[in-house]
Design a protein around this motif. Structure first.
Motif, PDB file in Angstrom:
ATOM      1  N   ARG A 193     157.427-156.295  33.229  1.00  0.00           N
ATOM      2  CA  ARG A 193     156.205-156.611  32.492  1.00  0.00           C
ATOM      3  C   ARG A 193     156.042-155.679  31.296  1.00  0.00           C
ATOM      4  NH1 ARG A 193     150.968-154.204  35.165  1.00  0.00           N
ATOM      5  NH2 ARG A 193     152.453-152.501  34.942  1.00  0.00           N
ATOM      6  N   TYR A 194     156.237-154.379  31.518  1.00  0.00           N
ATOM      7  CA  TYR A 194     156.063-153.441  30.411  1.00  0.00           C
ATOM      8  C   TYR A 194     157.199-153.560  29.397  1.00  0.00           C
ATOM      9  CZ  TYR A 194     154.700-149.328  27.832  1.00  0.00           C
ATOM     10  OH  TYR A 194     154.305-148.496  26.829  1.00  0.00           O
ATOM     11  N   ARG A 195     158.425-153.779  29.882  1.00  0.00           N
ATOM     12  CA  ARG A 195     159.563-153.909  28.969  1.00  0.00           C
ATOM     13  C   ARG A 195     159.407-155.129  28.067  1.00  0.00           C
ATOM     14  NH1 ARG A 195     164.342-156.610  28.550  1.00  0.00           N
ATOM     15  NH2 ARG A 195     163.958-157.814  30.450  1.00  0.00           N
ATOM     16  N   LEU A 196     158.926-156.224  28.620  1.00  0.00           N
ATOM     17  CA  LEU A 196     158.828-157.465  27.867  1.00  0.00           C
ATOM     18  C   LEU A 196     157.557-157.566  27.036  1.00  0.00           C
ATOM     19  CD1 LEU A 196     160.066-159.938  30.628  1.00  0.00           C
ATOM     20  CD2 LEU A 196     161.317-159.287  28.555  1.00  0.00           C
ATOM     21  N   MET A 197     156.450-157.017  27.565  1.00  0.00           N
ATOM     22  CA  MET A 197     155.159-157.250  26.917  1.00  0.00           C
ATOM     23  C   MET A 197     154.392-155.991  26.538  1.00  0.00           C
ATOM     24  SD  MET A 197     153.935-160.455  29.249  1.00  0.00           S
ATOM     25  CE  MET A 197     155.034-160.058  30.607  1.00  0.00           C
ATOM     26  N   ARG A 198     154.928-154.818  26.922  1.00  0.00           N
ATOM     27  CA  ARG A 198     154.286-153.543  26.601  1.00  0.00           C
ATOM     28  C   ARG A 198     152.806-153.539  27.009  1.00  0.00           C
ATOM     29  NH1 ARG A 198     158.903-152.595  26.101  1.00  0.00           N
ATOM     30  NH2 ARG A 198     159.955-151.332  24.536  1.00  0.00           N
ATOM     31  N   THR A 199     152.564-153.956  28.227  1.00  0.00           N
ATOM     32  CA  THR A 199     151.195-153.981  28.730  1.00  0.00           C
ATOM     33  C   THR A 199     151.163-153.508  30.166  1.00  0.00           C
ATOM     34  OG1 THR A 199     149.250-155.373  29.170  1.00  0.00           O
ATOM     35  CG2 THR A 199     151.404-156.382  29.497  1.00  0.00           C
ATOM     36  N   HIS A 200     150.023-152.942  30.561  1.00  0.00           N
ATOM     37  CA  HIS A 200     149.816-152.562  31.952  1.00  0.00           C
ATOM     38  C   HIS A 200     148.853-153.530  32.641  1.00  0.00           C
ATOM     39  CE1 HIS A 200     151.995-148.789  31.665  1.00  0.00           C
ATOM     40  NE2 HIS A 200     151.342-148.496  30.563  1.00  0.00           N
ATOM     41  N   GLU A 201     148.490-154.594  31.936  1.00  0.00           N
ATOM     42  CA  GLU A 201     147.547-155.562  32.483  1.00  0.00           C
ATOM     43  C   GLU A 201     148.241-156.524  33.444  1.00  0.00           C
ATOM     44  OE1 GLU A 201     144.248-155.606  31.936  1.00  0.00           O
ATOM     45  OE2 GLU A 201     144.491-153.772  30.752  1.00  0.00           O
ATOM     46  N   TRP A 202     147.448-157.047  34.384  1.00  0.00           N
ATOM     47  CA  TRP A 202     147.913-158.103  35.281  1.00  0.00           C
ATOM     48  C   TRP A 202     146.915-159.252  35.204  1.00  0.00           C
ATOM     49  CZ3 TRP A 202     152.584-158.116  37.187  1.00  0.00           C
ATOM     50  CH2 TRP A 202     153.232-156.917  37.518  1.00  0.00           C
ATOM     51  N   LEU A 210     156.093-163.789  32.632  1.00  0.00           N
ATOM     52  CA  LEU A 210     157.202-163.216  33.390  1.00  0.00           C
ATOM     53  C   LEU A 210     158.055-164.310  34.024  1.00  0.00           C
ATOM     54  CD1 LEU A 210     155.407-160.192  35.067  1.00  0.00           C
ATOM     55  CD2 LEU A 210     157.311-160.063  33.471  1.00  0.00           C
ATOM     56  N   ARG A 211     157.417-165.338  34.530  1.00  0.00           N
ATOM     57  CA  ARG A 211     158.167-166.454  35.133  1.00  0.00           C
ATOM     58  C   ARG A 211     159.077-167.105  34.105  1.00  0.00           C
ATOM     59  NH1 ARG A 211     154.889-170.624  38.691  1.00  0.00           N
ATOM     60  NH2 ARG A 211     157.037-171.236  39.076  1.00  0.00           N
ATOM     61  N   ARG A 212     158.590-167.232  32.877  1.00  0.00           N
ATOM     62  CA  ARG A 212     159.400-167.877  31.836  1.00  0.00           C
ATOM     63  C   ARG A 212     160.566-166.980  31.408  1.00  0.00           C
ATOM     64  NH1 ARG A 212     154.326-169.702  29.656  1.00  0.00           N
ATOM     65  NH2 ARG A 212     154.302-167.904  28.253  1.00  0.00           N
ATOM     66  N   ASN A 213     160.327-165.686  31.380  1.00  0.00           N
ATOM     67  CA  ASN A 213     161.342-164.759  30.892  1.00  0.00           C
ATOM     68  C   ASN A 213     162.374-164.376  31.932  1.00  0.00           C
ATOM     69  OD1 ASN A 213     160.835-163.597  27.971  1.00  0.00           O
ATOM     70  ND2 ASN A 213     158.818-163.904  28.893  1.00  0.00           N
ATOM     71  N   LEU A 214     161.969-164.364  33.211  1.00  0.00           N
ATOM     72  CA  LEU A 214     162.899-163.979  34.268  1.00  0.00           C
ATOM     73  C   LEU A 214     163.552-165.226  34.836  1.00  0.00           C
ATOM     74  CD1 LEU A 214     160.751-161.284  36.090  1.00  0.00           C
ATOM     75  CD2 LEU A 214     162.595-160.918  34.462  1.00  0.00           C
TER      76      LEU A 214
END
Length: 222
Positions: A193-202, A210-214
């Motif tokens: 999540r942080y690597r792809l979007m640089r966020t700590h939010e959920w 994340l589903r689309r990227n992983l």
């Protein structure tokens, strides 16, 4: 993962047997794929030097490295594979001692009730150290947000109730847990999540991204 029985010796013995079963199944899968038997074994230092030679060495001092970056050992016996799963029963006592040591440190850093610990399981002992650092970092951000100091017990309680439990629920709903444990899925997906979007939010949008990227082949535990 089976729940913690409350009997530490029985729990760690069961953990060792599970790790051995995973190692045996991994080796069987390699044979079915016609891969060399030693492809997943950790490399003895002396054998590597004998094959490649040594050009030199220099001291780097005490450093912290990720366990998954380790590919060799000074020990000439091949008692563990590259995922640090035991390859024989002769290292049982050593492995159990290591597993419980990291778990004890985690519990001192993240004090929780027994029923919460029963839901936090990892197969790699070092993951307890990584998870402890994750909780402490989450607690630091929480204190910054609320502009007040929180002790370890409060941080642990808030992390388990407000972060770990709801996030694991979302990961299950999104089919992002796979064959690993809930704690392992939480740590792995949090890193992505942080690597792809640089966020700590959920939230639902983050999970969907994340589903689309992983891709399925890259999901944890698959």
């Amino acid at each position: 993962m089976p729940a913690d029985t409350g009997f530490p010796r029985a729990d760690v013995e069961d953990a060792f047997l599970r790790a051995r079963r995973r190692q045996v199944l991994a080796r069987l899968a390699q044979r079915l794929l016609r891969e060399p038997d030693d492809i997943n074994l950790i490399l003895p230092f002396d054998e590597v030097i004998a094959a490649l030679g040594m050009k030199g060495e220099r001291p780097l001092g005490l450093q912290t490295i990720r366990l998954d970056s380790v590919v060799g050992t000074m020990d000439s016996r091949r008692d563990f594979d590259r995922h640090f799963r035991p390859t024989s029963g002769r290292v049982r006592e050593r492995w159990e001692r290591l597993m419980k040591s990291y778990e004890r440190i985690f519990r001192s850093r993240v004090p929780l009730p027994a029923q919460a610990y029963a839901k936090i399981n990892v197969t790699d002992p070092w993951s307890y150290a990584e998870l402890g650092e994750t909780v402490e970092a989450w607690g630091f951000r929480l204190m910054q947000h609320e502009h007040r100091f929180l002790d370890r017990a409060e941080v642990a309680r808030r992390w388990f109730a407000d972060e770990f439990t709801p996030v694991v629920r979302m990961l299950h709903a999104a089919d992002l847990v796979g064959a690993c444990t809930e704690a392992e899925a939480y740590m792995g997906i949090a890193r992505e999540r942080y690597r792809l979007m640089r966020t700590h939010e959920w939230n639902d949008a983050v999970i969907e991204e994340l589903r689309r990227n992983l891709r399925p082949s890259h999901r944890l535990g698959r």
